[in-house]
Design a protein around this motif. Structure first.
Motif, PDB file in Angstrom:
ATOM      1  N   TYR A 342       0.836  -1.204   0.000  1.00  0.00           N
ATOM      2  CA  TYR A 342       0.000   0.000   0.000  1.00  0.00           C
ATOM      3  C   TYR A 342       0.870   1.254   0.000  1.00  0.00           C
ATOM      4  CZ  TYR A 342      -4.298  -2.554   1.190  1.00  0.00           C
ATOM      5  OH  TYR A 342      -5.391  -3.379   1.189  1.00  0.00           O
ATOM      6  N   ALA A 344       0.912   5.364   1.049  1.00  0.00           N
ATOM      7  CA  ALA A 344       0.442   6.024   2.265  1.00  0.00           C
ATOM      8  C   ALA A 344      -1.024   6.416   2.130  1.00  0.00           C
ATOM      9  CB  ALA A 344       1.278   7.271   2.534  1.00  0.00           C
ATOM     10  N   SER A 345      -1.728   6.348   3.247  1.00  0.00           N
ATOM     11  CA  SER A 345      -3.135   6.748   3.246  1.00  0.00           C
ATOM     12  C   SER A 345      -3.299   8.216   2.900  1.00  0.00           C
ATOM     13  CB  SER A 345      -3.752   6.511   4.625  1.00  0.00           C
ATOM     14  OG  SER A 345      -3.694   5.149   4.965  1.00  0.00           O
ATOM     15  N   THR A 346      -2.303   8.997   3.220  1.00  0.00           N
ATOM     16  CA  THR A 346      -2.370  10.422   2.921  1.00  0.00           C
ATOM     17  C   THR A 346      -0.961  10.985   2.855  1.00  0.00           C
ATOM     18  OG1 THR A 346      -3.202  12.585   3.639  1.00  0.00           O
ATOM     19  CG2 THR A 346      -2.603  11.010   5.351  1.00  0.00           C
ATOM     20  N   PHE A 361      -2.724  -5.515  -0.092  1.00  0.00           N
ATOM     21  CA  PHE A 361      -4.085  -5.982  -0.315  1.00  0.00           C
ATOM     22  C   PHE A 361      -4.191  -7.503  -0.311  1.00  0.00           C
ATOM     23  CE2 PHE A 361      -8.301  -6.169  -1.387  1.00  0.00           C
ATOM     24  CZ  PHE A 361      -8.608  -6.524  -2.690  1.00  0.00           C
ATOM     25  N   TYR A 402     -10.880   0.600   6.498  1.00  0.00           N
ATOM     26  CA  TYR A 402      -9.800   1.505   6.168  1.00  0.00           C
ATOM     27  C   TYR A 402     -10.248   2.934   6.456  1.00  0.00           C
ATOM     28  CZ  TYR A 402      -7.673  -2.372   3.596  1.00  0.00           C
ATOM     29  OH  TYR A 402      -7.114  -3.571   3.249  1.00  0.00           O
ATOM     30  N   ALA A 403      -9.368   3.701   7.112  1.00  0.00           N
ATOM     31  CA  ALA A 403      -9.679   5.107   7.384  1.00  0.00           C
ATOM     32  C   ALA A 403      -9.577   5.901   6.091  1.00  0.00           C
ATOM     33  CB  ALA A 403      -8.714   5.662   8.425  1.00  0.00           C
ATOM     34  N   GLN A 404     -10.550   6.781   5.893  1.00  0.00           N
ATOM     35  CA  GLN A 404     -10.593   7.561   4.655  1.00  0.00           C
ATOM     36  C   GLN A 404     -10.175   9.009   4.899  1.00  0.00           C
ATOM     37  OE1 GLN A 404     -11.431   5.979   1.576  1.00  0.00           O
ATOM     38  NE2 GLN A 404     -11.049   4.330   3.042  1.00  0.00           N
ATOM     39  N   TYR A 405      -9.049   9.380   4.310  1.00  0.00           N
ATOM     40  CA  TYR A 405      -8.602  10.770   4.341  1.00  0.00           C
ATOM     41  C   TYR A 405      -8.784  11.306   2.916  1.00  0.00           C
ATOM     42  CZ  TYR A 405      -6.761   9.397   8.824  1.00  0.00           C
ATOM     43  OH  TYR A 405      -6.660   8.935  10.110  1.00  0.00           O
ATOM     44  N   ILE A 406      -9.998  11.821   2.704  1.00  0.00           N
ATOM     45  CA  ILE A 406     -10.418  12.135   1.348  1.00  0.00           C
ATOM     46  C   ILE A 406      -9.625  13.319   0.818  1.00  0.00           C
ATOM     47  CG2 ILE A 406     -12.375  12.722  -0.117  1.00  0.00           C
ATOM     48  CD1 ILE A 406     -14.141  11.515   2.153  1.00  0.00           C
ATOM     49  N   LEU A 417     -14.359   2.812   6.204  1.00  0.00           N
ATOM     50  CA  LEU A 417     -15.107   2.080   5.183  1.00  0.00           C
ATOM     51  C   LEU A 417     -14.485   0.697   4.972  1.00  0.00           C
ATOM     52  CD1 LEU A 417     -15.794   4.865   2.526  1.00  0.00           C
ATOM     53  CD2 LEU A 417     -17.181   4.162   4.478  1.00  0.00           C
ATOM     54  N   THR A 418     -15.336  -0.210   4.550  1.00  0.00           N
ATOM     55  CA  THR A 418     -14.920  -1.602   4.371  1.00  0.00           C
ATOM     56  C   THR A 418     -14.964  -1.960   2.900  1.00  0.00           C
ATOM     57  OG1 THR A 418     -15.960  -2.088   6.498  1.00  0.00           O
ATOM     58  CG2 THR A 418     -15.327  -3.968   5.142  1.00  0.00           C
ATOM     59  N   ASN A 419     -13.904  -2.553   2.422  1.00  0.00           N
ATOM     60  CA  ASN A 419     -13.843  -2.891   0.994  1.00  0.00           C
ATOM     61  C   ASN A 419     -14.830  -3.994   0.639  1.00  0.00           C
ATOM     62  OD1 ASN A 419     -11.924  -4.619   2.528  1.00  0.00           O
ATOM     63  ND2 ASN A 419     -11.590  -5.568   0.531  1.00  0.00           N
ATOM     64  N   LEU A 420     -15.237  -4.007  -0.630  1.00  0.00           N
ATOM     65  CA  LEU A 420     -16.231  -4.963  -1.128  1.00  0.00           C
ATOM     66  C   LEU A 420     -15.589  -5.877  -2.170  1.00  0.00           C
ATOM     67  CD1 LEU A 420     -19.276  -2.552  -1.728  1.00  0.00           C
ATOM     68  CD2 LEU A 420     -18.678  -3.822   0.353  1.00  0.00           C
ATOM     69  N   LEU A 504     -20.383  -0.787   2.237  1.00  0.00           N
ATOM     70  CA  LEU A 504     -19.130  -0.040   2.389  1.00  0.00           C
ATOM     71  C   LEU A 504     -19.008   0.529   3.805  1.00  0.00           C
ATOM     72  CD1 LEU A 504     -18.720   2.127  -0.861  1.00  0.00           C
ATOM     73  CD2 LEU A 504     -17.025   0.561   0.086  1.00  0.00           C
TER      74      LEU A 504
ATOM     75  N   LEU B 221      -8.228  -2.816  -4.206  1.00  0.00           N
ATOM     76  CA  LEU B 221      -8.851  -2.716  -2.885  1.00  0.00           C
ATOM     77  C   LEU B 221     -10.270  -2.172  -3.000  1.00  0.00           C
ATOM     78  CD1 LEU B 221      -8.759  -2.691   0.236  1.00  0.00           C
ATOM     79  CD2 LEU B 221      -7.600  -0.474   0.095  1.00  0.00           C
ATOM     80  N   TRP B 222     -10.394  -1.070  -3.729  1.00  0.00           N
ATOM     81  CA  TRP B 222     -11.716  -0.455  -3.918  1.00  0.00           C
ATOM     82  C   TRP B 222     -12.120  -0.644  -5.371  1.00  0.00           C
ATOM     83  CZ3 TRP B 222     -13.316   0.517   0.770  1.00  0.00           C
ATOM     84  CH2 TRP B 222     -12.399   0.911   1.754  1.00  0.00           C
ATOM     85  N   ASN B 313      -6.311   1.359  -5.369  1.00  0.00           N
ATOM     86  CA  ASN B 313      -5.636   0.508  -4.393  1.00  0.00           C
ATOM     87  C   ASN B 313      -5.093   1.327  -3.225  1.00  0.00           C
ATOM     88  OD1 ASN B 313      -5.095  -2.403  -4.199  1.00  0.00           O
ATOM     89  ND2 ASN B 313      -2.960  -1.801  -3.971  1.00  0.00           N
ATOM     90  N   ASN B 314      -5.532   2.583  -3.121  1.00  0.00           N
ATOM     91  CA  ASN B 314      -5.079   3.443  -2.028  1.00  0.00           C
ATOM     92  C   ASN B 314      -5.980   3.205  -0.825  1.00  0.00           C
ATOM     93  OD1 ASN B 314      -4.956   5.903  -0.307  1.00  0.00           O
ATOM     94  ND2 ASN B 314      -3.610   6.660  -1.921  1.00  0.00           N
ATOM     95  N   PRO B 315      -5.417   3.062   0.373  1.00  0.00           N
ATOM     96  CA  PRO B 315      -6.278   2.851   1.541  1.00  0.00           C
ATOM     97  C   PRO B 315      -7.366   3.918   1.702  1.00  0.00           C
ATOM     98  CG  PRO B 315      -3.992   2.464   2.126  1.00  0.00           C
ATOM     99  CD  PRO B 315      -3.988   2.990   0.733  1.00  0.00           C
ATOM    100  N   SER B 316      -7.083   5.140   1.232  1.00  0.00           N
ATOM    101  CA  SER B 316      -8.078   6.215   1.319  1.00  0.00           C
ATOM    102  C   SER B 316      -8.800   6.409  -0.006  1.00  0.00           C
ATOM    103  CB  SER B 316      -7.401   7.542   1.701  1.00  0.00           C
ATOM    104  OG  SER B 316      -6.878   7.491   3.007  1.00  0.00           O
ATOM    105  N   THR B 321     -10.731   8.989  -5.547  1.00  0.00           N
ATOM    106  CA  THR B 321     -10.039  10.258  -5.780  1.00  0.00           C
ATOM    107  C   THR B 321      -8.532  10.139  -5.555  1.00  0.00           C
ATOM    108  OG1 THR B 321     -10.399  10.941  -3.486  1.00  0.00           O
ATOM    109  CG2 THR B 321     -12.041  11.621  -5.118  1.00  0.00           C
TER     110      THR B 321
END
Lengths: 773, 322
Positions: A342, A344-346, A361, A402-406, A417-420, A504, B221-222, B313-316, B321
């Motif tokens: 992965y 970075a989340s942000t 993943f 997964y934490a969402q940092y939009i 949110l949880t992946n599907l 989700l 992932l998504w 495939n990004n955790p966020s 986006t």
């Protein structure tokens, strides 16, 4: 006829290697035997050309973007042992477009019936733009001129310190294939290794910060911003195929195959700096200066396509039970996997995010495909076919939160949110019966039944039932025709508009009641297809024009979504046009065609800012549909295509002239209407629909694309083995699109590409020499 | 549902069994016709001209390969034993592949299938082309050194003879490089028959697309569910007036599946393009200044922000986006 890209017509003169009679296969008997002329199997083509304008769009796939001189080069070398020598050795090599960046090479060598080797190399460029403007110098995300991040300090009056100008944006594919085959008794073993390298830059975009935008009365975005960037492309796709085939000329055939494919992305992330200096809302820290500093500490964490791999095992079986009965089985098992680490989340450096539950993943898809078919002619006039197909795709990935940092925005309590891991299973059965009601007239009926079961979808089951009837007939020696009608009915079972979102973890979010995803919605489809071919030969009772062929092909289909009060309500398509070929003589022929096409879409939807009850009390946003009004949108996409060409040999076997013209006119209009301005009930207990004030809707300008191209070519056979080839082409493209050609800094909160419209007007002239031996 | 499918399959089996029985019971005795005693030499006495002789330079003419027509009964391997034609020029050969007296499609194709039934041709019987009486010679030219249908620069024109809609599509603004001879019909389709839809080389649409677009394969992932199920939910492969081979323009394409409170169901009409407001003339495009509004109506529409539209495939990346 050669309706190729005009540039290709000039650049690729390889058709000179084909005998003039390459396309004729008439049954003919010479009065007396004629000695065959010498056959030239080898050829070299060299030449030069000149292009009047630089444009990436014209040469998008051909590899000559720049104005000015270009080279023409190609060769063919071909050898085969004389047919009655007992030898089986052959080799073939050819190259085209050698001076251009769209060159191709291929070669084969072997002993026919024993072994063979082949090699090919192909270049496929894709030129997107040479007028791109951006704030990033390239793939590493550094802003132009070293300007700092957050240099756009006011989202309402943006002023980037600098923009790059006229950057070239293109990608190039280099494709290598090496393969071989070996004949062992009745088995043919083939293998190949295929390597595809794609590299370059591609326009892409991303949003920065802000919450999901709020639509105010006039549509302003108030809290997020957008910037385009150049995504680095550096892909390697490798594939190995091994196949064993048995039984070309026996009752039973067998094919066993294995394919391994690996995709590698040599970049993992694009991490450009946030160019916008938000003075509010960037972080939880109060104060404009602090927020501006925080804005400058944000990079994107934009994940590029992750590396993945796939394997496939294939087995096919065919057996002729009798000369008129055959059974087929096609089986395939596949695995697709992806386990890239992965990113970075942000990239927001102002806080420590909640990390993902694991490092990668570890995704896996298992596919099973099975098809069984029986084809038979139980009676001389009766054909029957029955088949069953299973297409199963199971997603074996696990689920996690997964934490969402939009958009790399900070959030104290990010959504979890949880992946599907979605899967589907498709079962389909078909039955087809054809009967010759007359010696040259056949009627065919076919029926198919198809069910698809899906997971994590708004509807878990859809079923399709399709019935079709077709009549084909040779109405006379000069006229043949066919007509087919098909009706398809799809039912969506237990549609739940909030199912995917709920799964989700987006609670309280749902599509409006009465809205159906168009690819899942119940649908009725009607399709009509017809062809007429008229070749008035010497025996025709009416017009007798040997060498004339007229055909008319048409297709129309109409889709209607009966359950969809909102969403795609209907769509239809139509294509029809004549095609005329006339061979005036052995030295003069012409071809012309026209095609009319239409695509039409009709969609309803609702604008909703909040959910209200019947008394007008505003509730929290959520499922339901109290609205400012409903609206309707129609897209009408029409294309006219015209082509004409003439081939003439004023001096047979010495001088050949060709002319080719093509026009493609595409026009798409977008209309809107106030869709009824009533709110739709969410349930039987909802109060009476309430009329609301009209929505402010304006039409959109139509988009148009008009391509005119003409090419003239002359081939003069100076000697039996030397041919001079000259050509002139002109191509003009005009494109009118409101969404295109947006200035890079035209919007206050967005950095666009600033690409010029892809219009062009280009002429090219070329001269080449082909020498054969 | 499964019962219906089984019924269909059983029905086919019953018919096939009947066909086998009928064939076994009624097959008449057929006296084989004699082939020319000197093989191809006999035919070449008269047919030694520019139109016929090039077949000897092709793969079919190699006598050293025992599988070829010339190694067996010469021209009669494909045209059938033709003693009447040898006796009288006005009598046609056993099998004719074109012209007014062409043999029935099933007869023509049977000659080719007697040697070419394996590999790519295994699913020919009952395929769309076979059902529509397309003959091998409709597409293939045998009496030449190199069959034009096997050459990238000439293959599409042959297919376009019948598939005129796809020809028109190839001229549209957004198109696969078919007329540039970089991608041809056989790169995606197997015209000889396929167990998958639309005579595709692979068993599904998506697997065909992944051959060249493996970066879309995932899994991710998504996932964007319509993408994973069928690329044709959004794209049309032969050509489109919309960018990127889309069947419809964003946002309207996206709004065929997305309608929610918020910006999803927003109206991206001309009001988003101009200095908006009732009564203002809309012919002031392009707009200027801070009054310019919703950039969702421009460029790639929804995909301006939701650029990971094929999945992320990004955790966020749940909103596509990142």
């Amino acid at each position: 006829m050669k309706h190729l890209h005009p540039f290709t017509v000039l650049a690729v003169a390889g058709l000179a290697t084909l005998p003039l009679s390459a396309f004729a296969d008439d049954f003919d008997v010479a009065e007396t035997p004629v000695a065959a002329p010498p056959v030239y199997n080898n050829e070299v083509r060299v030449g030069l050309g000149w292009k009047t304008q630089s444009t990436p769009v014209l040469s998008r796939y051909v590899g000559q973007e720049s104005q000015g001189l270009f080279g023409i080069g190609g060769f063919t070398m071909d050898h085969r042992d004389a047919w009655n020598s007992g030898g089986t050795t052959y080799y073939h090599a050819e190259g085209d477009n050698l001076p251009l960046t769209s060159r191709s090479l291929n070669a084969q060598v072997g002993q026919q019936g024993l072994w063979g080797l082949n090699f090919s190399y192909d270049e496929i460029p894709y030129y997107q733009s040479n007028t791109y403007h951006g704030i990033y110098t390239g793939p590493n995300g550094v802003t132009v001129g070293g300007a700092g991040t957050g240099s756009i300090t006011n989202v309402t009056t943006q002023a980037p310190s600098a923009l790059s100008s006229n950057q070239n944006v293109n990608v190039m594919r280099n494709i290598f294939t090496v393969g071989g085959k070996y004949q062992w008794q009745d088995w043919t073993i083939t293998s190949s290794i295929h390597h595809d390298h794609k590299e370059g830059l591609q326009e892409n975009s991303l949003a920065w910060l802000g919450t999901p935008s709020v639509i105010t009365g006039n549509g302003n975005i108030t809290s997020s911003a957008l910037s385009y960037f150049l995504q680095p492309i550096n892909y390697d796709t490798d594939r190995i195929d091994v196949t064993a085939v048995y039984g070309n000329s026996s009752r039973m055939q067998l094919l066993l195959g294995y394919t391994y494919s690996s995709f590698t992305d040599n970049n993992t992330t694009w991490g450009g700096y946030n160019p916008f200096g938000f003075t509010s809302g960037a972080t939880a820290t109060a104060g404009s200066a602090a927020n501006l500093a925080a804005s400058q500490n944000i990079r994107a964490s934009y994940t590029l396509p992750p590396s993945n791999s796939a394997q496939q095992f294939k087995a096919q079986f065919g057996y002729n039970l009798t000369p008129t009965t055959r059974i087929n089985a096609n089986l395939q098992y596949g695995l697709m996997s992806q386990n890239a680490s992965y990113t970075a989340s942000t990239g927001n450096g102002n806080f420590t995010p909640i990390g993902p539950p694991r490092d990668s993943f570890n995704g896996m898809i298992e596919t099973i495909f099975a098809n069984f078919a029986i084809t038979a002619r139980p009676l001389p006039k009766l054909d029957v076919r029955a088949s069953y197909t299973l297409d199963d795709r199971q997603n074996l990935a696990s689920r996690a939160e997964y934490a969402q940092y939009i958009n790399d925005a900070y959030s104290a309590s990010p959504g979890m949110l949880t992946n599907l891991p979605s899967s589907y299973t498709d079962n389909k059965g078909t039955l087809e019966v054809g009967y010759h009601i007359l010696p040259k007239t056949k009627i065919t009926l076919d029926y198919s039944y198809d069910t698809i079961h899906r997971t994590w979808s708004n509807t878990n089951d859809t079923t399709n039932s399709t019935v079709a009837v077709q009549v084909r007939s040779a109405l006379s020696d000069s006229v043949s025709a066919s007509l087919r009608y098909m009706h398809d009915a799809r039912w969506a079972g237990e549609y739940n508009p909030g199912a995917s979102f709920s799964a989700l973890g987006l609670t309280g979010t749902s599509d409006f009641f009465g809205f159906y995803d168009y690819y899942l919605a119940s649908r009725r489809r009607d399709e009509v297809k017809g062809t007429i071919d008229y070749a008035p030969g010497p025996e025709s009772p009416f017009l007798r024009v040997p060498g004339l062929t007229i055909s008319l092909v048409g297709k129309a289909d109409y889709d209607y979504y009966p359950s969809s009060a909102l969403g795609l309500k209907s769509n239809n398509s139509l294509s029809i046009g004549p095609d005329i070929s006339y061979e005036f003589s052995k030295t003069l022929s012409m071809h012309a065609f026209y095609e009319f096409q239409q695509l039409f879409f009709n969609t309803n939807s609702l604008v909703s800012n909040a959910v209200c009850n019947g008394s007008g009390t505003t509730l929290t946003p959520g499922p339901g549909c109290t609205s400012n009004g409903s609206w309707n949108q129609k897209t009408d996409d029409i294309t006219h295509t015209v082509g004409a060409s003439v081939d003439w040999q004023p001096i047979p076997d010495k001088l050949k002239l060709s002319a080719d013209y093509t026009l493609s006119y595409g026009n798409t209009s977008y209309t809107f209407a106030d869709g009824g301005i009533y709110s739709f009930p969410t349930s039987a207990t909802n109060p009476t629909p309430v009329a609301t004030s009209g929505l402010y809707i304006m039409p959109l300008p139509s988009t148009k694309g008009i391509l005119n191209s003409i090419s003239l070519k002359a081939e003069y056979k100076y000697r039996p083995n030397i041919t001079l080839i000259g050509g002139v082409s002109y191509s003009r493209f005009t494109y009118q699109d409101y969404a295109y050609g947006v200035g890079a800094t035209q919007f206050s909160n967005a950095i666009f590409t600033g690409d010029a419209k892809p219009n062009y007007s280009v002429a090219a002239v070329a001269l080449a020499l082909a020498v054969r031996w | 549902m499964r019962k219906t499918l089984l019924t269909v399959l059983l029905g086919g089996l019953v018919v096939a069994a009947g066909s086998m029985t009928a064939s076994a019971q009624t097959k008449p005795a057929v006296q084989a016709k004699p082939y020319a005693p000197e093989g191809p030499t006999t035919c070449l006495t008269c047919h030694d001209d520019q139109q016929q002789a090039p077949v000897l330079s092709s793969v079919h003419g190699v006598q050293g390969d025992s599988r070829t027509p010339m190694a067996q009964h010469g021209c009669e391997s494909c045209h059938g034993p033709s003693p009447e034609h040898l006796s009288s020029r006005t009598a046609a050969p056993g099998v004719l592949f074109n012209g007014r007296f062409a043999s029935p499609p099933a007869v023509q194709n049977a000659m080719c299938l007697s040697c070419h039934q394996a590999g790519l041709r295994m699913n020919w019987q009952g395929s769309q082309h076979a059902t529509n009486d397309v003959t091998c010679s409709s597409c293939h030219t045998i009496h030449v050194r190199k069959d034009p249908i096997l050459v990238k620069t000439t293959q599409p024109q042959k297919c376009f003879t019948c598939h005129t809609e796809q020809r028109a599509d190839s001229y549209k603004f957004s198109h696969h490089p078919i007329r540039e001879a970089k991608v041809v019909c056989a790169d995606c389709h197997n015209p000889h028959g396929s167990p998958g839809p639309k005579l595709l080389k692979e068993v599904t649409v998506n697997e065909t697309c992944y051959n060249c677009h493996a970066e879309k394969r995932g899994p991710l992932l998504w996932e964007h569910l319509p993408v994973r199920e069928n690329c044709l939910n959004c794209h049309t492969p032969h050509g489109s007036n919309q960018a990127r081979l889309l069947i419809e323009r964003p946002s309207f394409l996206c709004q065929d599946c997305h309608a929610n409170s918020g910006h999803q169901a927003g109206i991206y009409s001309g009001a988003q393009l101009y200095n908006s407001g009732p009564g203002l003339p809309y012919k002031t495009f392009p707009p200027t200044g801070a009054n310019v509004t919703n950039f969702r109506a421009f460029a790639r529409g929804c995909v301006n922000c939701h650029s990971q539209v094929h999945g992320s495939n990004n955790p966020s990346g749940a909103y596509f986006t990142r």
